[in-house]
Design a protein around this motif. Sequence first.
Motif, mmCIF file in Angstrom:
data_model
loop_
_atom_site.group_PDB
_atom_site.id
_atom_site.type_symbol
_atom_site.label_atom_id
_atom_site.label_comp_id
_atom_site.label_asym_id
_atom_site.label_seq_id
_atom_site.Cartn_x
_atom_site.Cartn_y
_atom_site.Cartn_z
ATOM 1 N N ARG A 38 0.822 -1.206 0.000
ATOM 2 C CA ARG A 38 0.000 0.000 0.000
ATOM 3 C C ARG A 38 0.858 1.259 0.000
ATOM 4 O O ARG A 38 0.553 2.225 -0.711
ATOM 5 N N THR A 42 0.923 3.749 -3.246
ATOM 6 C CA THR A 42 0.570 5.152 -3.019
ATOM 7 C C THR A 42 1.619 6.041 -3.673
ATOM 8 O O THR A 42 1.305 7.006 -4.372
ATOM 9 N N HIS A 46 1.229 8.552 -7.125
ATOM 10 C CA HIS A 46 1.632 9.962 -7.075
ATOM 11 C C HIS A 46 2.706 10.252 -8.124
ATOM 12 O O HIS A 46 2.620 11.242 -8.859
ATOM 13 N N PHE A 81 -5.005 5.673 -6.455
ATOM 14 C CA PHE A 81 -4.649 4.596 -5.541
ATOM 15 C C PHE A 81 -5.917 4.072 -4.884
ATOM 16 O O PHE A 81 -6.801 4.844 -4.519
#
Length: 131
Positions: A38, A42, A46, A81
């Motif tokens: 995770r 993430t 980005h 995400f």
Amino acid sequence: MGFSQTATTHHFFLKPDGGIIQVEANDPKDSASRDSIRMHLTHIAHALSQGDFDIPMFVHDTMPPGVPEMKRFQDKISYTFAKTLNGARVVMVTSDPQALAAIHKFLRFQIEEHQTHDPTTLPQGSDTPLR
């Protein structure tokens, strides 16, 4: 990547409006891998949204097909995400045909490189739900 490649499974899915990068911990009780996945995805969502493809280029030691176009059409692709039960995914969406072709080139390369055996063609029907 911050997590074991043997304790996790990568998937790359082509969608009619983009695609999905998904990573799952193989053991549902492996919360450390799940949390690392995770955190990593993430960061990936980005970075890609900023046009930064350094990680895929570093991992594969080459510029993956589709990357130049994905950079050029950066403002026409959204990267989101999302958590999954045992990991996470990055969902890429576009309505631009050229950006879509670039995403699909990129994902086909990932499927081949990671040997995931995911489909390299679109699923039947444009209303196929996310996996």
